[in-house]
Write a protein that holds these residues in place. Sequence first.
Motif, PDB file in Angstrom:
ATOM      1  N   UNK A 440       0.831  -1.206   0.000  1.00 42.27           N
ATOM      2  CA  UNK A 440       0.000   0.000   0.000  1.00 42.27           C
ATOM      3  C   UNK A 440       0.864   1.255   0.000  1.00 42.27           C
ATOM      4  N   UNK A 441       1.986   1.209   0.689  1.00 41.33           N
ATOM      5  CA  UNK A 441       2.895   2.355   0.670  1.00 41.33           C
ATOM      6  C   UNK A 441       3.447   2.574  -0.746  1.00 41.33           C
ATOM      7  N   UNK A 442       3.748   1.481  -1.426  1.00 36.80           N
ATOM      8  CA  UNK A 442       4.225   1.591  -2.807  1.00 36.80           C
ATOM      9  C   UNK A 442       3.162   2.238  -3.682  1.00 36.80           C
ATOM     10  N   UNK A 443       1.912   1.844  -3.510  1.00 40.52           N
ATOM     11  CA  UNK A 443       0.822   2.413  -4.313  1.00 40.52           C
ATOM     12  C   UNK A 443       0.691   3.919  -4.094  1.00 40.52           C
ATOM     13  N   UNK A 444       0.776   4.343  -2.824  1.00 45.55           N
ATOM     14  CA  UNK A 444       0.648   5.777  -2.547  1.00 45.55           C
ATOM     15  C   UNK A 444       1.839   6.555  -3.112  1.00 45.55           C
ATOM     16  N   UNK A 445       3.027   5.982  -3.023  1.00 45.13           N
ATOM     17  CA  UNK A 445       4.195   6.646  -3.605  1.00 45.13           C
ATOM     18  C   UNK A 445       4.031   6.780  -5.119  1.00 45.13           C
ATOM     19  N   UNK A 475      12.817   3.671   7.388  1.00 45.76           N
ATOM     20  CA  UNK A 475      12.383   2.325   7.779  1.00 45.76           C
ATOM     21  C   UNK A 475      12.781   1.295   6.724  1.00 45.76           C
ATOM     22  N   UNK A 476      12.604   1.646   5.450  1.00 43.80           N
ATOM     23  CA  UNK A 476      12.947   0.707   4.377  1.00 43.80           C
ATOM     24  C   UNK A 476      14.456   0.498   4.272  1.00 43.80           C
ATOM     25  N   UNK A 485      11.023  -4.060   0.411  1.00 40.07           N
ATOM     26  CA  UNK A 485      11.505  -2.763   0.878  1.00 40.07           C
ATOM     27  C   UNK A 485      12.313  -2.050  -0.200  1.00 40.07           C
ATOM     28  N   UNK A 486      13.014  -2.810  -1.028  1.00 43.20           N
ATOM     29  CA  UNK A 486      13.733  -2.198  -2.141  1.00 43.20           C
ATOM     30  C   UNK A 486      12.757  -1.614  -3.156  1.00 43.20           C
ATOM     31  N   UNK A 487      11.656  -2.326  -3.401  1.00 47.23           N
ATOM     32  CA  UNK A 487      10.621  -1.811  -4.300  1.00 47.23           C
ATOM     33  C   UNK A 487      10.005  -0.529  -3.729  1.00 47.23           C
ATOM     34  N   UNK A 488       9.819  -0.497  -2.405  1.00 49.31           N
ATOM     35  CA  UNK A 488       9.283   0.700  -1.773  1.00 49.31           C
ATOM     36  C   UNK A 488      10.244   1.871  -1.932  1.00 49.31           C
ATOM     37  N   UNK A 489      11.527   1.634  -1.720  1.00 41.18           N
ATOM     38  CA  UNK A 489      12.509   2.710  -1.866  1.00 41.18           C
ATOM     39  C   UNK A 489      12.523   3.265  -3.284  1.00 41.18           C
ATOM     40  N   UNK A 526      18.868   1.700  -6.826  1.00 42.21           N
ATOM     41  CA  UNK A 526      18.576   2.640  -5.747  1.00 42.21           C
ATOM     42  C   UNK A 526      19.736   3.621  -5.593  1.00 42.21           C
ATOM     43  N   UNK A 527      20.970   3.106  -5.652  1.00 44.04           N
ATOM     44  CA  UNK A 527      22.144   3.974  -5.574  1.00 44.04           C
ATOM     45  C   UNK A 527      22.095   5.060  -6.650  1.00 44.04           C
ATOM     46  N   UNK A 528      21.823   4.637  -7.883  1.00 49.30           N
ATOM     47  CA  UNK A 528      21.827   5.557  -9.016  1.00 49.30           C
ATOM     48  C   UNK A 528      20.767   6.639  -8.863  1.00 49.30           C
ATOM     49  N   UNK A 529      19.539   6.234  -8.490  1.00 46.84           N
ATOM     50  CA  UNK A 529      18.450   7.205  -8.347  1.00 46.84           C
ATOM     51  C   UNK A 529      18.695   8.152  -7.178  1.00 46.84           C
TER      52      UNK A 529
END
Length: 554
Positions: A440-445, A475-476, A485-489, A526-529
């Motif tokens: 759900x956090x991913x969806x809101x992001x 948290x992630x 958590x990587x997908x969330x980040x 994630x590093x690159x972004x």
Amino acid sequence: MGRRPRRREPPASNHTHGPTEAVREERVTEGVRPAGKKLRCERSGFGKAFKLEVLRESTDGFSDERLLGEGGFGRVYKARLQNGDMIAVKKFTSTILGINDTQFENEASHLMRLKHPNIVQLVGYCSHTEMVPVVHEGSYVLAEKRERLICLEYLPHGSLHGHLSDESSGLDWDTRYKIIEGICYGLHYLHEKWQAGTPIIHMDLKPKNILLDDNMVPKIADFGLSRLFGVEQTQACTTSQFGTIGYMAPEYRDKGLITKKLDIFSLGVIIIEIMTGRRDYPDEIETSSQEFIELVLKNWRNRLEKAQRYTSGISPFPSSHREIDYLQIRRCIQIGLACVKHDLAKRPTALKIMNMLHGLEGPEEEVRAASTRRIDPTKRHRDCLLEVDDSEPRSLMLDDMKSKVAKLTEKGGLLNAEAIEKLVHLLQLDQTEEKMDVSDRVKLADVIAATENPVWLDRLVQSRGLLVLNSWVDEAHQKEADKPMQELLLALLRALAILPINLSALQSCSIGKSVNHLRSHRNLEIQKKAKSLVEDWKRRVDTEMKSSDVWIRK
């Protein structure tokens, strides 16, 4: 003072502590950290039992110089513990006996488990009974003397009562709205969330029982007193000593009927008073209520049009921010009027109020009738946790977080002011009521990242939304090996990249530092972004500093 005389010889000397008592006293003088920090406890982990001597010493003998306030239940003192911590100590009047020492200690320990950002944290208690010599019919007797105290987090800004004013002066609208919102969250926690099926009914909700922290965050105080002293004692103090008849629901004042809806009535009066500086509200006639709403809106419109944020260029979208403020003002006054309806069945629940506040429900919708029953005042349960069914069904609690997320995300990006309000509401719920799962956090992001209108993105940055996103990043990152958590980040980095984050936003939280840490993440994408985002923010800040005189505190 409660006394049960027994004939004895005159006492020869004062009682002295044995070795065991001395050791126990040494432990409790360590002190306790204020709310928000880790509490040390000799037993339960939620607070501690203080010795009376420790509290007497920390308040300079309960001196008037340390007095913070007083009411029907007792006096409140500012206390400094031996470790330097500041707390507030409430010393109850000796005429309130209520339950026995063991029950008082059990209930106080229970109340220390309540933890919410809009509830004053109870950090300790003291229940002290000693035998003192008194003269009775010409002879010395020993009589019981009871002292009961509770220890609370210290809030230096005092109560809401000292900050009330009309629309033309005093606190700005953003601050008033956050106070209204915080009180609603706190009351919902007491009524519905802290322990399923066992609500805490405050019974004396009023501005003097709402304290403010350094950031003007409201915290409800004096909850649970009916648990400590019994309903009969609480009702007597509330009606005859507190003098708060203007906040008291008619069914409680006239018939002694106790349900959660009596707190809802008090909340309505408080909301109206926060917005207008007065406790006046119209009769339940549609035309008079509408006229009242329009008058309040007019008064606030006059002030907002002169506000600095709309006239000095501080806000890049002044007209859109005014639109959102007007929407909030209308909703709040409608909620206040709904709460003070004479028929308690027509008053909304705390859950419905939160949904109305953020546009998830409308005030025109019919409030679910609550089934209540009359309660004989002489047979009331002492802790006031009555089995009166005036709550929402469990299936409707928070309207199911997943369904709320689904409704908000079904149309892609955020399209209007109401969508922003709903998003901020969900972010707040995640922090204070019920955490979302990672998906759900991913969806809101992703919803944020799909939003094209800069007006709504700017509003999200200026609200507390950025603080929540910051906490999600931290948290992630702590679970960087976890794939979800990587997908969330990655989703959060996409959302942060589209938000109009400037120097002021970066200084308001630690999002810059959090994203900077991601440059060493084990996931290369994630590093690159993260590196790209940090460089973009640096360019924005450099441009901002060159185009205006900006002072950065070092």
